[in-house]
Design an enzyme around this catalytic site. Structure first.
Site, PDB file in Angstrom:
ATOM      1  N   ASP A  16      -1.166   6.568   8.536  1.00  0.00           N
ATOM      2  CA  ASP A  16      -1.399   6.249   9.945  1.00  0.00           C
ATOM      3  C   ASP A  16      -2.344   5.064  10.095  1.00  0.00           C
ATOM      4  OD1 ASP A  16       0.162   8.428  10.396  1.00  0.00           O
ATOM      5  OD2 ASP A  16      -1.443   9.750  11.044  1.00  0.00           O
ATOM      6  N   ARG A 270       4.349   6.425  -1.517  1.00  0.00           N
ATOM      7  CA  ARG A 270       4.382   7.639  -0.721  1.00  0.00           C
ATOM      8  C   ARG A 270       4.235   7.295   0.766  1.00  0.00           C
ATOM      9  NH1 ARG A 270      -1.823   9.967  -1.739  1.00  0.00           N
ATOM     10  NH2 ARG A 270      -2.591   9.303   0.309  1.00  0.00           N
ATOM     11  N   GLY A 271       4.602   8.231   1.621  1.00  0.00           N
ATOM     12  CA  GLY A 271       4.345   8.084   3.045  1.00  0.00           C
ATOM     13  C   GLY A 271       5.083   6.908   3.654  1.00  0.00           C
ATOM     14  N   GLU A 272       4.410   6.173   4.544  1.00  0.00           N
ATOM     15  CA  GLU A 272       5.070   5.096   5.286  1.00  0.00           C
ATOM     16  C   GLU A 272       4.534   3.709   4.947  1.00  0.00           C
ATOM     17  OE1 GLU A 272       5.695   3.805   9.962  1.00  0.00           O
ATOM     18  OE2 GLU A 272       6.034   5.887   9.356  1.00  0.00           O
TER      19      GLU A 272
END
Length: 380
Positions: A16, A270-272
């Site tokens: 985020d 990983r993730g965005e």
């Protein structure tokens, strides 16, 4: 010059804040906007921007005013454009101020990235809010009709210049304590906890080609320690088993993490945020998607695999998909990895083509700017 407020609530990782920090910097640097980034956990922000002050209520970093988001929320004039990132909830007092001012504000909900088919149909849709306000859903994406991907204007030129400069890559790796072994495969590993790691490490250690595994500090270190039988691994540590050499790196600031991706032959991410940056590196990648309740993340994974593999030969696409599924399932990597190596030259070429095809579309910051200008015209 418009004022933009971006609100970021850090959940339990760095995706985020990683996305919103990059976006804020780009809107300020390339679009010339006055940007405030509201962050509820400054300690997470400091990991990505080491020069930042974790105790400051307000600080200027890279042309962005970074504010500590906490209660009671200060009385501030709402910006002309307000972005709530990833469905975080704006402070009630801020919403009241938007309602009371009378003049209209563009309120955007910046959603998580997905390759699913329904995204284009929902991108840009309005959602009426109490008090006469209206919020729009803004979806990043990989296809026409979505908001595109985060990409600074000169990113690919900088990446290609760096990759073409062997001395620059060598100097960067040496600054991390890594000396590249001639003929060795270089892999970066940034992932959530994964039970499938041991099988992959076994395959790498037993492989015919030497591998250097570069592991920034993160959640995956615990599984690495179990496999090595080490009680504790710290930045600077190196371990060797068979044909696998492991380098533990510190947690890297964003620009340095980009350079790490550019140095490597393969990037496990990983993730965005790291997922997007690995695509811009033009190298094969392995994505550990953020696990969701009831397995909802599998739909996102399969949607991207279908899109990414659409122009690959069927056998290569199948091997690539099996590898990603094994990694995200946490089992079967020792079988999936050797099969993938047969497809490696094709995947290397495809990674660069995919990067070029995505770069041909407007980037996220540019798409946001155009949406704002269109909204202004409509509002007038």
């Amino acid at each position: 010059m418009a004022r933009w407020d971006i609100f970021c609530s850090v959940v339990d990782n760095y995706g985020d804040i990683g996305v919103t920090w990059r976006l804020a910097r780009q809107l300020a640097a390339e679009q010339g906007h006055a940007v405030r980034l509201w962050v509820d956990e400054l300690s997470a922000f400091v990991r990505l921007c080491p020069a930042a002050n974790p105790d400051a209520e307000s600080q200027l970093r890279s042309g962005v005013e970074v504010r500590h988001w906490r209660e009671p929320f200060p009385a501030v004039e709402p910006a002309e454009v307000v972005i709530e990132a990833f469905a975080c909830q704006l402070p009630p007092s801020y919403i009241e101020a938007m309602t009371a001012r009378g003049s209209r504000r563009l309120w955007l909900n910046l959603e998580y990235l997905s390759a699913e088919d329904w995204v284009a149909g929902c991108h840009g849709l309005p959602s009426p809010q109490p008090g006469g306000l209206q919020k729009f859903f803004f979806f990043p994406g990989f296809v026409a009709g979505t908001g595109g991907l985060l990409r600074e204007a000169e990113l690919l030129a900088r990446r290609r210049a760096f990759q073409a400069d062997a001395s620059a890559r060598q100097a960067f790796l040496q600054s991390l304590g890594v000396v590249r072994v001639a003929g060795a495969r270089l892999i970066s590993l940034f992932a959530y906890e994964n039970a499938g790691l041991a099988g992959w490490l076994d395959a790498l250690a037993a492989g015919a080609q030497a591998t250097q595994l570069l592991v920034p500090q993160g959640k995956i270190l615990a599984d690495l320690q179990v496999w090595l039988g080490d009680a504790q691994l710290a930045p600077g540590d190196q371990r060797r088993r068979g044909n696998l050499q492991i380098h533990v790196l510190p947690f890297l600031a964003q620009d340095d993490y980009d350079r790490l991706l550019w140095c490597c032959d393969l990037n496990a991410v990983r993730g965005e945020d790291s997922f997007i940056r690995a695509q811009w590196a033009g190298r094969p990648l392995l994505w550990h998607i953020y696990p969701q309740e009831e397995g909802a993340h599998w739909d996102k994974l399969e949607a991207f695999l279908a899109l990414y593999g659409a122009e690959l030969p069927s056998d290569v696409a199948a091997a690539h998909a099996a590898w990603w599924r094994a990694w995200n399932a946490g089992e079967g990597m020792e079988q999936a990895w050797p099969a993938l190596l047969h497809a490696w030259p094709v995947l290397q070429q495809h990674a660069e083509r995919w990067c070029d095809s995505q770069a041909a579309r407007p980037d996220l910051a540019t798409a946001l700017e155009q949406f704002y200008l269109n909204w202004l015209s409509y509002a007038a």
